[in-house]
Design a protein around this motif. Structure first.
Motif, mmCIF file in Angstrom:
data_model
loop_
_atom_site.group_PDB
_atom_site.id
_atom_site.type_symbol
_atom_site.label_atom_id
_atom_site.label_comp_id
_atom_site.label_asym_id
_atom_site.label_seq_id
_atom_site.Cartn_x
_atom_site.Cartn_y
_atom_site.Cartn_z
ATOM 1 N N GLY A 174 20.891 79.137 44.688
ATOM 2 C CA GLY A 174 22.083 80.175 44.804
ATOM 3 C C GLY A 174 22.096 80.324 43.420
ATOM 4 N N LEU A 175 21.749 80.726 42.195
ATOM 5 C CA LEU A 175 21.071 81.213 41.469
ATOM 6 C C LEU A 175 20.749 83.004 41.104
ATOM 7 C CD1 LEU A 175 20.201 78.171 38.558
ATOM 8 C CD2 LEU A 175 22.111 79.108 39.242
ATOM 9 N N ARG A 176 21.032 83.518 40.280
ATOM 10 C CA ARG A 176 20.369 85.452 40.533
ATOM 11 C C ARG A 176 19.401 85.120 39.508
ATOM 12 N NH1 ARG A 176 22.370 89.560 37.532
ATOM 13 N NH2 ARG A 176 24.274 88.479 36.710
ATOM 14 N N PRO A 177 18.561 85.766 39.589
ATOM 15 C CA PRO A 177 17.421 86.293 38.824
ATOM 16 C C PRO A 177 18.580 87.303 37.497
ATOM 17 C CG PRO A 177 16.704 85.949 40.699
ATOM 18 C CD PRO A 177 17.999 85.754 40.707
ATOM 19 N N ILE A 178 17.912 87.575 36.568
ATOM 20 C CA ILE A 178 18.272 87.952 35.628
ATOM 21 C C ILE A 178 17.460 88.239 34.636
ATOM 22 C CG2 ILE A 178 19.485 88.201 33.395
ATOM 23 C CD1 ILE A 178 21.070 86.077 34.174
ATOM 24 N N ASN A 179 16.111 88.259 33.940
ATOM 25 C CA ASN A 179 14.981 88.351 33.457
ATOM 26 C C ASN A 179 14.484 87.174 33.239
ATOM 27 O OD1 ASN A 179 15.924 86.871 30.565
ATOM 28 N ND2 ASN A 179 17.192 89.711 30.731
ATOM 29 N N ASN A 180 13.387 87.639 32.275
ATOM 30 C CA ASN A 180 11.846 86.225 32.700
ATOM 31 C C ASN A 180 12.401 85.677 31.351
ATOM 32 O OD1 ASN A 180 11.463 88.277 30.321
ATOM 33 N ND2 ASN A 180 9.427 87.992 31.202
ATOM 34 N N ILE A 181 13.033 85.971 30.621
ATOM 35 C CA ILE A 181 13.243 84.631 29.632
ATOM 36 C C ILE A 181 14.871 83.625 30.376
ATOM 37 C CG2 ILE A 181 13.807 84.231 27.157
ATOM 38 C CD1 ILE A 181 11.300 85.289 27.114
ATOM 39 N N VAL A 182 15.693 84.391 30.710
ATOM 40 C CA VAL A 182 17.066 83.768 30.826
ATOM 41 C C VAL A 182 16.783 82.747 31.531
ATOM 42 C CG1 VAL A 182 19.694 83.806 32.448
ATOM 43 C CG2 VAL A 182 18.432 85.118 29.511
ATOM 44 N N ASP A 183 16.039 83.339 32.900
ATOM 45 C CA ASP A 183 15.642 82.799 34.376
ATOM 46 C C ASP A 183 14.436 81.411 33.643
ATOM 47 O OD1 ASP A 183 16.350 84.737 35.241
ATOM 48 O OD2 ASP A 183 14.898 85.259 36.149
ATOM 49 N N ILE A 184 14.136 81.614 32.474
ATOM 50 C CA ILE A 184 13.063 80.464 32.220
ATOM 51 C C ILE A 184 13.886 78.902 31.549
ATOM 52 C CG2 ILE A 184 11.637 79.375 30.943
ATOM 53 C CD1 ILE A 184 9.905 82.274 30.597
ATOM 54 N N THR A 185 15.492 79.391 30.709
ATOM 55 C CA THR A 185 15.806 77.928 31.386
ATOM 56 C C THR A 185 16.789 77.856 31.560
ATOM 57 O OG1 THR A 185 17.488 79.976 30.315
ATOM 58 C CG2 THR A 185 16.398 79.637 28.627
ATOM 59 N N ASN A 186 17.221 78.686 33.057
ATOM 60 C CA ASN A 186 18.058 78.349 33.833
ATOM 61 C C ASN A 186 17.052 77.381 34.354
ATOM 62 O OD1 ASN A 186 20.136 79.777 33.477
ATOM 63 N ND2 ASN A 186 20.158 81.047 34.593
ATOM 64 N N PHE A 187 15.760 77.982 35.027
ATOM 65 C CA PHE A 187 14.552 76.836 35.630
ATOM 66 C C PHE A 187 14.112 75.747 34.769
ATOM 67 C CE2 PHE A 187 10.181 75.398 36.051
ATOM 68 C CZ PHE A 187 10.061 75.383 37.433
ATOM 69 N N VAL A 188 14.620 75.679 33.723
ATOM 70 C CA VAL A 188 13.990 74.090 33.129
ATOM 71 C C VAL A 188 15.566 73.173 33.576
ATOM 72 C CG1 VAL A 188 13.570 72.964 31.123
ATOM 73 C CG2 VAL A 188 11.985 75.147 31.642
ATOM 74 N N LEU A 189 16.928 73.768 32.854
ATOM 75 C CA LEU A 189 17.992 73.746 33.577
ATOM 76 C C LEU A 189 18.005 72.707 34.287
ATOM 77 C CD1 LEU A 189 21.183 72.769 32.076
ATOM 78 C CD2 LEU A 189 21.094 74.608 33.830
ATOM 79 N N HIS A 190 17.475 72.957 35.681
ATOM 80 C CA HIS A 190 17.553 72.965 37.195
ATOM 81 C C HIS A 190 16.776 71.766 36.894
ATOM 82 C CE1 HIS A 190 21.301 74.401 38.134
ATOM 83 N NE2 HIS A 190 20.905 75.227 37.628
ATOM 84 N N GLU A 191 14.937 71.750 36.419
ATOM 85 C CA GLU A 191 13.990 71.572 36.314
ATOM 86 C C GLU A 191 13.879 69.698 36.020
ATOM 87 O OE1 GLU A 191 9.449 72.176 35.629
ATOM 88 O OE2 GLU A 191 10.516 72.251 34.060
ATOM 89 N N VAL A 192 14.222 69.669 34.315
ATOM 90 C CA VAL A 192 14.850 68.527 33.838
ATOM 91 C C VAL A 192 15.945 68.005 33.639
ATOM 92 C CG1 VAL A 192 12.047 68.634 32.992
ATOM 93 C CG2 VAL A 192 14.033 69.378 31.453
ATOM 94 N N GLY A 193 16.314 68.905 33.965
ATOM 95 C CA GLY A 193 18.532 68.282 33.654
ATOM 96 C C GLY A 193 18.607 69.047 31.673
ATOM 97 N N GLN A 194 17.905 69.601 30.835
ATOM 98 C CA GLN A 194 18.536 69.587 29.804
ATOM 99 C C GLN A 194 18.704 70.806 29.808
ATOM 100 O OE1 GLN A 194 18.656 68.166 26.868
ATOM 101 N NE2 GLN A 194 18.890 70.150 25.810
ATOM 102 N N PRO A 195 19.968 71.150 29.468
ATOM 103 C CA PRO A 195 20.261 72.881 29.415
ATOM 104 C C PRO A 195 19.562 73.651 27.597
ATOM 105 C CG PRO A 195 22.467 70.812 29.207
ATOM 106 C CD PRO A 195 20.949 70.423 29.123
ATOM 107 N N LEU A 196 19.631 74.690 27.814
ATOM 108 C CA LEU A 196 18.892 75.380 26.929
ATOM 109 C C LEU A 196 19.915 77.135 26.402
ATOM 110 C CD1 LEU A 196 15.176 75.041 27.843
ATOM 111 C CD2 LEU A 196 16.345 73.676 25.867
ATOM 112 N N HIS A 197 19.215 77.565 25.671
ATOM 113 C CA HIS A 197 20.155 78.832 25.388
ATOM 114 C C HIS A 197 18.827 79.688 24.552
ATOM 115 C CE1 HIS A 197 23.082 81.123 24.783
ATOM 116 N NE2 HIS A 197 23.032 81.578 23.631
#
Length: 814
Positions: A251-274
């Motif tokens: 249910g997440l909307r892709p934005i661009n590769n950089i932002v999407d990677i931070t969201n991907f890692v957040l939901h992969e390992v549970g660590q928020p990134l910015h």
């Protein structure tokens, strides 16, 4: 928490179906709320198959239609009328057969087109939902196998979305790897073949010669661990299809590769990134600091927010860039023109993040995890994982070493285990081997082992495990609660109520009210301070305030049950339930603003009963429905007190508070002025506040003071009288200032043993009554328990009563 089944299987190799995974997760404490099948194209192109055009001729009645015959793998050819200009014999095409549904509701039916029957539709890309072209039908490669379902030919993927009702203490499972870890332990314990795959970051390498953006942490208590990675020369672009599909699946909307990677890692390992645009970091320096009181900051949603000195900020040398762990700033985010990135991975103080999130009303995926306690030991891993993905998908290079602030190492908690005590907790001898195998599969590290127990280091992501009993819960959920046999006989001790006498009286009151048609309600003790803003009886400054309220609607403790009861009345009226009789028993709370609030003496709590009536009495063929009224509620209160031998007319009375009631009475205990009850008609202003458009009658009873009154009275029982009672009536003309209560009190004093009851059955004010006067019609019941009353006995008492009324109240007999 949403988990993609396909994504989950990237980290856990097993043969479980989505349904089996959902069942297993629920059994280990990650309760699955829903399981939804997801298809890349809605419907999965069911009914669409590969077909071969065997024959194609022009339609006799059309200059653009063709009549085709198709081989679908069945013995007979299928006739289809097609309007595409590029259709031709020998082509392999995708055919939607009769009954197929394309899009949301376009169903393929058998039809006649210009007099020729058609049994399907040869499809273009846009009709199938796999492209935008409508120039003609989609022509397949010549090696396509006839009869193959379109889903298989096109390689359309299916997935299952598993939604977990994550409890506040299980933030460790707020990621796909977190869920995979738990599932791995369960499968391993049950002997089901599986393998846990954690992405490798060993290819990470610092660039010692680069110019990394430095980090200065001035708020060490707010950011115990902070890392920053500088990546230069990236190309911001849309993410690859595999990454977009993973984000879309949850249910997440892709934005661009950089932002999407931070969201991907957040939901992969549970660590928020910015990710910050490095070119917008003024002074080429990142500063982690507390905000200045009243400092202004515009967040990513364009809202200007006034900061508190308790807000942790990620700033540059000049101004804030991000509300740490909660929300980014409007000017520091990654855009299409970004070429250099500063990647943040940190562990923030959970209390600080929760307060900032509540203060500003911002709920994000990052704050959800930080405020529950992120894993402090995964910060570096997550940063490396994201940085490597950025290099892979956006290019660029690591500039300098990873900048890290980590002055005090956060150690894993250590717990001593006693295996015999654990088995006693569990209720079954499961064996030391089972205990150790389960804990090892859950990544607990054994520091010491002995014959009777061990010392273990708790995984850093298990924020709620501190004691041996917490580890027992971990063991049990993997071992399986259903595998603990219940003994044939169970022993337990039930503690009696601390005050059985009070409990019995409370039960009697509840039974009395229920028997008289009242329905019991239960309301939250938390309410909104706005209700008390205009009340003098319960002023807002006396509200007990919640330091970290869940919302502005639940920011204080209630001072009275009446306002919550009005919420219930309004809720029911809005749902066409207009005839209401309810009661509630609950606690109320108040604060003494003259005290410092640091001691218990500053606060007061007691319990109350509240009664409510609104609407008409119940309709019946033998009773005309009448509207409820103030006196009807008063009658219930009088009967309730009478049930415990208390006379409502013996109580001290005063007017009910005008800010709550338009009319009514307040009662207090005789001789002590302790408040007992207040009752009356709710004022129009209060009704308007709750959107109620019909009269409401309410009473609130102070339970401790009521019980004090009840204890004063000892009920005595006697046999029923053998001799008849006599009833007499008097019609008296009285001044308006004379109350029925005063007349009743005087009558009972004069009548002594013979007068048993006094009642008021009529009140008249009219043309023949002088102004300032009223007529009361009173009834008197007389009875002698030892003999039958004679007329002389009755007249003697009635004469005394009339004389008393005339002398004390200036009454005139009508």
């Amino acid at each position: 928490m949403k988990i993609s089944y396909n994504w989950l299987k990237n980290y856990l190799e097993c043969d479980l179906t989505p349904e089996a995974v959902a069942e297993a997760l629920t059994s280990i404490g990650l309760e699955v709320d829903s399981l939804e099948q997801i298809e890349e194209i809605p419907g999965g192109l069911k009914g669409v198959i590969v077909a071969e055009v065997v024959e194609c001729v022009e339609h006799p009645d059309s200059d653009h239609l063709h009549i085709t015959k198709l081989n679908t793998g069945e013995p007979e050819l299928l006739q289809v009328v097609c309007g595409a200009p590029n259709v031709a014999a020998g082509q392999k095409v995708l055919l939607a057969t009769v009954g197929t549904v394309l899009g949301e509701d376009f169903k393929i039916k058998k039809s006649k087109i210009r007099g020729v029957e058609s049994f399907g539709m040869i499809c273009a890309e846009d009709e199938l939902g796999i492209g935008e072209s409508h120039d003609g039908i989609m022509v397949l490669e010549s090696d396509a196998v006839v009869g193959t379902p379109a889903k298989d030919y096109l390689g359309l993927s299916t997935d299952a979305l598993i939604e977990i009702g994550l409890t506040a203490n299980r933030v460790d499972a707020a990621s796909h790897i977190g869920v995979a870890r738990d599932l791995y332990a369960y499968l391993k314990h049950n002997g089901i073949p599986c393998k846990l795959n954690i992405p490798d970051v060993s290819s990470w390498a610092d660039n010692a010669d680069g110019d990394a953006i430095p980090v200065e942490v001035r708020a060490a208590d707010g950011a115990p661990r902070y890392t920053g990675t500088t990546i230069r020369g990236v190309k911001v672009a849309p993410s690859p299809e595999w990454l977009q599909k993973k984000l879309l699946a949850i249910g997440l909307r892709p934005i661009n590769n950089i932002v999407d990677i931070t969201n991907f890692v957040l939901h992969e390992v549970g660590q928020p990134l910015h990710a910050f645009d490095a070119s917008k970091i003024a002074g080429n320096k990142v500063v982690v600091r507390w905000a200045e009181e009243g400092e202004k900051f515009v967040t990513l949603d364009g809202v200007e927010r006034t900061l508190s000195s308790a807000d942790l900020m990620i700033a540059n040398a000049e101004k804030p860039m991000c509300l740490a762990g909660v929300f980014g700033g409007e000017e520091s985010g990654v855009t299409e023109s970004t070429t250099d990135v500063f990647l943040e991975s940190a562990y923030f103080n959970p209390v600080s993040i929760r307060k900032s999130s509540k203060r500003h009303g911002l709920k994000t995926d990052a704050s959800f995890r930080y405020e529950r306690g992120a894993d402090p030991l995964i910060v570096e891993y997550a940063a490396k994982r994201a940085a490597l993905l950025i290099l892979e998908l956006a290019g660029g290079k690591i500039e300098g070493r990873m900048q890290e602030f980590y002055p005090v190492e956060i150690a894993r908690k250590e717990v001593d285990l006693d295996y015999a005590r654990i088995e006693n907790f569990v209720g079954k001898k499961i064996g030391a081997d089972v205990i150790e195998n389960i804990l090892e599969s859950l990544a607990y590290r054994f520091i010491e082992k002995s014959e009777n127990g061990a010392k273990v280091a708790v995984p850093s992501y298990m924020v709620d495990v501190y004691r041996e009993c917490d580890i027992v819960e971990e063991i049990l959920r993997i071992y399986g609660y259903n595998n603990i046999e219940l003994p044939q006989a169970m022993r337990m001790s039930v503690n009696a109520p601390q005050k059985p006498e009070q409990e019995q009286v409370r039960k009697t009151i509840a039974d009395f009210l229920a028997a008289n048609g009242f329905v019991e309600t239960m309301n939250n003790s938390l309410t909104r301070s706005e209700y008390y803003s205009k009340l003098k009886t319960f002023p807002e400054e006396k509200c007990v305030r919640i330091m970290n309220p869940l919302s502005s609607d639940l920011n204080v403790m209630r001072q009275t049950l009446i306002l919550n009861g009005l919420e219930v009345i309004a809720y029911n009226i809005n749902r066409q339930i207009t005839n209401i009789k309810t009661f509630e028993y609950g606690s109320v709370y108040s604060f003494n603003p003259e005290m410092d609030g640091k001691t218990l003496e500053s606060y007061e709590e007691h319990t109350c009963y509240a009664l409510f009536m609104s609407g008409q009495m119940e309709k019946s063929w033998r009773v005309d429905p009448g509207k409820g009224n103030y006196f009807q509620l008063k009658g219930y209160l009088e009967l309730l007190l009478k049930r415990f031998g208390c006379d409502i007319y013996s109580l001290q009375t005063d007017a009910a508070p005008a800010d709550l009631f338009s009319e009514g009475l307040s009662y207090s205990l005789p001789g002590s002025n302790l408040p007992l009850a207040v009752m009356g008609t709710i004022s129009p202003a209060r009704l308007k506040q709750f959107g109620i458009r019909q009269p409401v009658f309410a009473a609130e009873i102070n339970w401790p003071n009521l019980f004090t009154l009840i204890k004063r009275n000892k009920i005595r029982y006697s046999e029923l009288p053998k001799f008849p009672e006599v009833r007499r009536d008097l019609a008296l003309l009285l001044d308006e200032s004379v109350s029925y209560a005063d007349l009743r009190k005087s009558a009972l004093r004069v009548g002594k043993k013979l007068l048993k009851q006094v009642g008021l059955f009529d009140v008249y004010r009219g043309d023949k009554i002088a102004e300032g006067k009223k007529q009361y019609a009173l009834s008197f019941v007389l009875q002698d328990l030892e003999k039958t009353l004679t007329d002389n006995d009755v007249e003697r008492v009635m004469s005394k009563l009339l004389s008393t009324f005339q002398n004390e109240f200036g009454a005139t007999l009508r």
